[in-house]
Design a protein around this motif. Structure first.
Motif, short mmCIF file in Angstrom:
data_model
loop_
_atom_site.label_atom_id
_atom_site.label_comp_id
_atom_site.label_asym_id
_atom_site.label_seq_id
_atom_site.Cartn_x
_atom_site.Cartn_y
_atom_site.Cartn_z
N THR A 1 -33.43 6.00 -45.31
CA THR A 1 -32.61 6.06 -46.52
C THR A 1 -31.86 7.37 -46.62
N TRP B 1 -31.92 -0.95 -56.22
CA TRP B 1 -32.66 -1.32 -55.02
C TRP B 1 -33.11 -2.78 -55.01
N TRP C 1 -42.43 1.76 -53.02
CA TRP C 1 -41.17 2.43 -52.69
C TRP C 1 -40.75 3.38 -53.80
#
Length: 578
Positions: free
Chosen positions: A304, A351, A367
């Motif tokens: 990411t 997300w 996450w």
């Protein structure tokens, strides 16, 4: 099919191809006049042309088709067996796909070796003939990835056997502080014998701060502590491990910004090479072991933030070397990160489209938790990389001062760092787990900054690195993933490693630790090697030796299509077996 491939000699390049072709290269009159005249030697171009002409394309196609059919048949047999046995869970479509790929590459490699050996039996020098026949059957540029894929298949099979079957016994984790620190002191003692001086140190003795060997050394000793924390379940060092992970993420910001800012290489091949390094191994672990991607959360963290850094610098790259432009980029990027992670509700909305990838046990909590802990520290890594030339020039000026003044300034800097470090330790580091986690995103840069200052304050210290830790630092990704399956073991899909793999009789925990650790580190290193070889097949070099963009684009289309086709076949097979 395999038997006919071995026996159809007319399809194979003959051992006497040199004699035949050389004879045909002469004129008919010359042959009639002196049929026993010595043969003229061939030029390299003639040899290359002959090899291309004589390579058995028909037989290669027969081998590929035969091996593919054999892989499908054996995969179906193993799939049926997995439904009947109680030793391991029934195969999923992803696991069946991995089985087909493994059987295909292993069988293909074996067939190539057997055919080459069979054809070399007639030659006077078996080994030389064997190597020649093998290169004529499959070019070396293709055989290396096949060999690497074969070894990788065996490694994935070992992962499955160690972690998903009951063939090997398990042991419980046990923490003893004295044992933990004894092992760590022993490792440090051994590492001191591997201290190396940097190559090509200039006469001035100045070495750049945070050069490659030093950062690899940094990653290496942190990784050993990280792994021991998991192996011995040393929960009292949780806060230290959080700092180590933050340092890894910090280096993601530092390393990627340094490369893209200096090299300005935003090409497809570089981006694909980075993503291959971060995700190829973990994707196959997810498929082969039926795990979710977020079980190996560090891979997603690095991916990411690497993509964000790439996007920040790749958009309007001319602004990167404009002081005002790069500052605007820093401000906008930092504001976006704060907005996404710190404004309630924004994170989930942004997300959610990646929920199938980011969910862990049907939730994105993992996450959210992991990324929030380190969502700012990589920005300080980027800023350090941006200020690196200024820092380096300050060190040069400092080392050029008279010794008395130089040592006084360095002593003052060390004293300030130690005072700040003590304050951070006593006020933040010693907090209990939950309280520390709330402070970690905003304070993790402090110990990192203090470490790099102290590590680089001395010009003599910058000239040396500990090679054992630097070597370990190169395989941190492989050791991180492999620890789940061949060092420790999980309790099933998507579970963290709760047990230890046991190869020694019960009652010898330290001997078992030594044996399993040696196997684990060796296999991690081999994974590092073979995935690099396979990367060269996906991103092949062109005629000039530079990675070819056109071939990479082709592979970006062809390889996923092949994978999708094999997965669809595996899905049909698993459905049929049900």
């Amino acid at each position: 099919i395999f038997f006919r491939c071995c026996c159809m000699r007319e399809l194979m390049p003959r051992n006497d191809v040199h004699t035949d072709v050389t004879t045909h290269s002469k004129s008919d009159d010359e042959i009639q006049e002196d049929p026993e005249a010595p043969l003229a030697p061939m030029s390299p171009k003639e040899k290359e042309a002959i090899e291309k002409k004589e390579r058995p394309s028909v037989m290669r196609m027969m081998i590929l088709v035969g091996v593919a059919l054999f892989a499908i048949f054996m995969s179906q047999c193993l799939l049926w067996h997995s439904k009947k046995t109680t030793r391991f869970l029934p195969f999923t479509a992803g696991q069946t796909m991995c089985v087909m790929g493994a059987i295909f590459f292993v069988t293909l490699w074996c067939v190539i070796q057997v055919i080459a050996a069979f054809q070399a039996l007639d030659g006077p020098d078996f080994w030389e003939a064997y190597q020649r026949q093998k290169s004529q059957l499959v070019a070396d540029v293709h055989l290396k990835p096949i060999t690497a894929a074969t070894e990788f298949s065996f490694i994935m099979a070992l992962f499955y056997i160690c972690d998903r079957t009951d063939y090997l016994p398990r042991a419980e984790k046990h923490y003893d502080r004295d044992t933990y620190w004894f092992i760590w002191v022993a490792i440090i003692g051994a590492s001191l014998f591997t201290i190396k001086k940097e190559a090509n140190v200039p006469a001035s003795g100045h070495v750049l701060p945070l050069q490659r060997d030093q950062t690899e050394e940094w990653k290496g000793w942190m990784q050993i502590q990280f792994l021991m924390y998991h192996y011995f379940h040393a929960t009292e060092y949780y806060n230290a491990i959080r700092c180590y992970i933050a340092a890894y993420v910090w280096m993601t910001g530092f390393g990627n910004f340094s490369f893209y800012y200096v090299k300005a290489d935003f090409g497809l091949t570089r981006f694909c090479a980075m993503q291959w390094r971060l995700n190829f191994f973990v994707i196959w672990c997810c498929l082969a072991l039926n795990n979710q991607y977020m079980l190996y959360y560090i891979c997603m963290l690095h991916t990411t933030f690497t993509v964000i850094i790439y996007g920040t610098l790749a958009v309007l790259p001319k602004l990167n070397h404009d002081f005002t432009g790069i500052r605007i980029k820093f401000v906008l990027m930092s504001a976006a990160i704060v907005f996404i992670w710190n404004v309630p509700g924004v994170f989930d909305v942004l997300w959610y489209p990646l929920f199938p990838l980011l969910n862990y046990k049907e939730d994105m909590h993992e996450w959210r938790f992991r990324s929030t802990l380190d969502h700012l520290v990589w920005i300080t890594g980027m800023m350090t990389a941006f200020m690196h030339p200024i820092w380096d020039s300050c060190l040069i000026k400092l080392d050029a001062l008279k010794p008395k003044l130089q040592y006084s300034i360095k002593a003052a800097v060390v004293a300030v760092c130690l005072i700040l470090g003590y304050y951070w330790y006593s006020e933040i580091f010693v907090l209990e787990k939950r309280s520390y986690n709330s402070m970690h995103p905003y304070t993790s840069f402090i110990p990192i900054t203090l470490y790099i200052i102290l590590r680089n304050i001395s010009s003599r210290l910058r000239q040396y690195h500990i090679h054992l830790f630097a070597w370990m630092g190169k395989i941190t990704l492989e050791t991180y993933i492999s620890q789940f399956h061949i060092w420790m073991t999980t309790l099933g899909p998507n579970e963290n490693p709760k047990k230890l793999l046991r190869l020694m009789p019960d009652g010898y925990p330290l001997l078992n630790f030594a044996l399993v650790s040696a196997m684990y580190v060796f296999i991690s290193y081999r994974i590092f090697q073979v995935t690099g070889t396979m990367k060269n097949a996906f991103i092949p070099p062109g005629k000039d030796g530079v990675p070819s963009v056109s071939l990479t684009k082709r592979n970006l289309v062809v390889w996923p299509l092949i994978g999708a086709g094999v997965y669809a076949m595996a899905l049909l097979m698993t459905t049929f077996s049900h």
